[in-house]
Design a protein around this motif. Structure first.
Motif, PDB file in Angstrom:
ATOM      1  N   ASP A 206       0.789  -1.242   0.000  1.00  0.00           N
ATOM      2  CA  ASP A 206       0.000   0.000   0.000  1.00  0.00           C
ATOM      3  C   ASP A 206       0.819   1.289   0.000  1.00  0.00           C
ATOM      4  OD1 ASP A 206       0.969   0.096   2.636  1.00  0.00           O
ATOM      5  OD2 ASP A 206      -0.868  -0.731   3.482  1.00  0.00           O
ATOM      6  N   PHE A 207       2.144   1.189  -0.230  1.00  0.00           N
ATOM      7  CA  PHE A 207       2.979   2.391  -0.082  1.00  0.00           C
ATOM      8  C   PHE A 207       2.656   3.482  -1.092  1.00  0.00           C
ATOM      9  CE2 PHE A 207       5.532  -0.107  -3.067  1.00  0.00           C
ATOM     10  CZ  PHE A 207       5.975   0.851  -3.968  1.00  0.00           C
ATOM     11  N   GLU A 208       2.141   3.097  -2.263  1.00  0.00           N
ATOM     12  CA  GLU A 208       1.830   4.125  -3.268  1.00  0.00           C
ATOM     13  C   GLU A 208       0.692   5.033  -2.803  1.00  0.00           C
ATOM     14  OE1 GLU A 208       2.132   2.211  -7.476  1.00  0.00           O
ATOM     15  OE2 GLU A 208       2.008   0.586  -6.008  1.00  0.00           O
ATOM     16  N   ILE A 209      -0.329   4.425  -2.231  1.00  0.00           N
ATOM     17  CA  ILE A 209      -1.446   5.222  -1.704  1.00  0.00           C
ATOM     18  C   ILE A 209      -0.990   6.029  -0.492  1.00  0.00           C
ATOM     19  CG2 ILE A 209      -3.651   5.007  -0.450  1.00  0.00           C
ATOM     20  CD1 ILE A 209      -4.479   2.936  -2.493  1.00  0.00           C
ATOM     21  N   ALA A 210      -0.132   5.427   0.335  1.00  0.00           N
ATOM     22  CA  ALA A 210       0.401   6.151   1.497  1.00  0.00           C
ATOM     23  C   ALA A 210       1.144   7.412   1.053  1.00  0.00           C
ATOM     24  CB  ALA A 210       1.317   5.247   2.313  1.00  0.00           C
ATOM     25  N   ILE A 211       1.937   7.293  -0.003  1.00  0.00           N
ATOM     26  CA  ILE A 211       2.665   8.460  -0.525  1.00  0.00           C
ATOM     27  C   ILE A 211       1.682   9.507  -1.043  1.00  0.00           C
ATOM     28  CG2 ILE A 211       4.194   9.249  -2.394  1.00  0.00           C
ATOM     29  CD1 ILE A 211       5.683   6.542  -2.074  1.00  0.00           C
ATOM     30  N   GLU A 212       0.688   9.060  -1.760  1.00  0.00           N
ATOM     31  CA  GLU A 212      -0.319   9.998  -2.282  1.00  0.00           C
ATOM     32  C   GLU A 212      -0.999  10.777  -1.160  1.00  0.00           C
ATOM     33  OE1 GLU A 212      -1.475   7.134  -6.081  1.00  0.00           O
ATOM     34  OE2 GLU A 212      -3.029   7.690  -4.645  1.00  0.00           O
ATOM     35  N   GLU A 213      -1.086  10.151   0.015  1.00  0.00           N
ATOM     36  CA  GLU A 213      -1.761  10.798   1.146  1.00  0.00           C
ATOM     37  C   GLU A 213      -0.789  11.498   2.100  1.00  0.00           C
ATOM     38  OE1 GLU A 213      -4.860  11.353   1.309  1.00  0.00           O
ATOM     39  OE2 GLU A 213      -5.425  10.062  -0.383  1.00  0.00           O
ATOM     40  N   GLY A 214       0.514  11.489   1.784  1.00  0.00           N
ATOM     41  CA  GLY A 214       1.434  12.310   2.566  1.00  0.00           C
ATOM     42  C   GLY A 214       2.582  11.620   3.260  1.00  0.00           C
ATOM     43  N   ALA A 215       2.718  10.311   3.126  1.00  0.00           N
ATOM     44  CA  ALA A 215       3.857   9.616   3.754  1.00  0.00           C
ATOM     45  C   ALA A 215       5.174  10.141   3.204  1.00  0.00           C
ATOM     46  CB  ALA A 215       3.762   8.113   3.505  1.00  0.00           C
ATOM     47  N   ASN A 216       6.165  10.297   4.085  1.00  0.00           N
ATOM     48  CA  ASN A 216       7.505  10.616   3.589  1.00  0.00           C
ATOM     49  C   ASN A 216       8.554   9.577   4.002  1.00  0.00           C
ATOM     50  OD1 ASN A 216       7.818  11.388   6.273  1.00  0.00           O
ATOM     51  ND2 ASN A 216       7.853  13.587   5.809  1.00  0.00           N
ATOM     52  N   LEU A 217       8.125   8.563   4.756  1.00  0.00           N
ATOM     53  CA  LEU A 217       8.928   7.359   4.996  1.00  0.00           C
ATOM     54  C   LEU A 217       8.057   6.168   4.636  1.00  0.00           C
ATOM     55  CD1 LEU A 217      10.533   7.985   8.543  1.00  0.00           C
ATOM     56  CD2 LEU A 217      11.577   8.399   6.315  1.00  0.00           C
ATOM     57  N   VAL A 218       8.531   5.303   3.753  1.00  0.00           N
ATOM     58  CA  VAL A 218       7.787   4.081   3.424  1.00  0.00           C
ATOM     59  C   VAL A 218       8.675   2.882   3.716  1.00  0.00           C
ATOM     60  CG1 VAL A 218       6.237   5.132   1.745  1.00  0.00           C
ATOM     61  CG2 VAL A 218       8.431   4.234   0.964  1.00  0.00           C
ATOM     62  N   ARG A 219       8.062   1.800   4.207  1.00  0.00           N
ATOM     63  CA  ARG A 219       8.798   0.640   4.696  1.00  0.00           C
ATOM     64  C   ARG A 219       8.493  -0.569   3.808  1.00  0.00           C
ATOM     65  NH1 ARG A 219       5.445   2.789   8.706  1.00  0.00           N
ATOM     66  NH2 ARG A 219       4.225   0.868   8.708  1.00  0.00           N
ATOM     67  N   VAL A 220       9.442  -0.961   2.984  1.00  0.00           N
ATOM     68  CA  VAL A 220       9.189  -2.008   1.984  1.00  0.00           C
ATOM     69  C   VAL A 220      10.157  -3.170   2.184  1.00  0.00           C
ATOM     70  CG1 VAL A 220       9.087  -2.544  -0.477  1.00  0.00           C
ATOM     71  CG2 VAL A 220       8.328  -0.293   0.339  1.00  0.00           C
ATOM     72  N   GLY A 221       9.612  -4.359   2.359  1.00  0.00           N
ATOM     73  CA  GLY A 221      10.428  -5.560   2.501  1.00  0.00           C
ATOM     74  C   GLY A 221      10.196  -6.538   1.366  1.00  0.00           C
ATOM     75  N   THR A 222       8.999  -7.105   1.298  1.00  0.00           N
ATOM     76  CA  THR A 222       8.669  -8.108   0.280  1.00  0.00           C
ATOM     77  C   THR A 222       8.867  -7.576  -1.135  1.00  0.00           C
ATOM     78  OG1 THR A 222       7.037  -9.075   1.796  1.00  0.00           O
ATOM     79  CG2 THR A 222       6.863  -9.676  -0.517  1.00  0.00           C
ATOM     80  N   GLY A 223       8.527  -6.316  -1.359  1.00  0.00           N
ATOM     81  CA  GLY A 223       8.682  -5.727  -2.688  1.00  0.00           C
ATOM     82  C   GLY A 223      10.122  -5.675  -3.145  1.00  0.00           C
ATOM     83  N   ILE A 224      11.049  -5.655  -2.197  1.00  0.00           N
ATOM     84  CA  ILE A 224      12.479  -5.609  -2.514  1.00  0.00           C
ATOM     85  C   ILE A 224      13.082  -7.010  -2.554  1.00  0.00           C
ATOM     86  CG2 ILE A 224      14.762  -4.895  -1.649  1.00  0.00           C
ATOM     87  CD1 ILE A 224      13.390  -2.366  -0.556  1.00  0.00           C
TER      88      ILE A 224
END
Length: 229
Positions: A206-224
């Motif tokens: 869900d990090f793309e939607i989080a960014i659209e709503e204002g996140a400036n730190l995103v935490r990605v494990g499985t995607g990497i």
């Protein structure tokens, strides 16, 4: 797909989300969640230019921190933190994402004082009020913030939020929207000992939607790294 190829895909998705929300790519920091990953895999992401490492467990932090021994790394404690384990990592973390109770604040402050340093923390908020997740309820955060003024070795730098998992991330957009609203409300108060700098929210699903709503730190494990074995 290799780890480096996965990182390129994630980076492009971050760029696209920034474009959709009229934000600069430089406003968003990608944290690689390295839970259960080998030293070799972590070194591969470092070689790709990714220096922010997110870990969930204290023991893994201790093992990996000493093995990697890289000054350029920024370490993020993103998992639930037991008070009795703070002493093991107080001098290793750049940012604690999961401050969710006064007993932990007290211990962080105590250990930071002994280490003669101020530690940066994020308050974890359980916006969706999921019983399976840690974090405080939104309505409790103001009293919590008031209580933190007696802990001078803790520097609050923002909020951390985890949304419920949903196959359709659009269904949980409201969580990120509410978190951003709370973030801005706290910021407007201009509380002297609170610096609302980071909004940590969004994971692989869900990090793309989080960014659209204002996140400036995103935490990605499985995607990497791909799915954990």
């Amino acid at each position: 797909m290799s780890i480096k190829e996965n990182i390129k895909i994630i980076e492009q998705k971050i760029q696209d989300a920034c474009d959709r929300s009229n934000r600069n790519r430089s406003d968003v920091k990608l944290i690689a969640v390295t839970k259960t990953q080998s030293i070799e895999s972590i070194e591969e992401i470092i070689d790709s230019g990714l220096y922010d490492i997110g870990e969930n467990k204290v023991q893994e932090i201790m093992d990996k921190y000493d093995s990697l021994n890289r000054e350029e790394l920024n370490w993020h404690m993103i998992g639930h933190l037991q008070s009795n384990k703070v002493k093991y990592i107080i001098d290793k973390m750049n940012l604690f994402h999961s401050l969710d109770r006064l007993s932990l604040a007290k211990e962080l402050n105590k250990r930071a004082r002994k280490s003669d340093r101020v530690v940066d923390v994020l308050i974890q908020v359980n916006i969706a009020e999921e019983e399976s997740k840690f974090g405080m309820k939104k309505q409790d955060i103001w009293n919590f913030i008031e209580s933190l003024k007696k802990y001078p070795f803790i520097a609050v730098k923002g909020l951390m939020v985890m949304a419920p998992f949903d196959e359709e991330p659009e269904n949980i957009r409201y969580v990120f929207k509410e978190a951003k609203s709370l973030f801005e409300d706290i910021k407007k108060k201009e509380i002297p000992y609170i610096d609302m700098k980071y909004l940590s929210m969004g994971m692989t699903n869900d990090f793309e939607i989080a960014i659209e709503e204002g996140a400036n730190l995103v935490r990605v494990g499985t995607g990497i790294f791909g799915k954990r074995k």
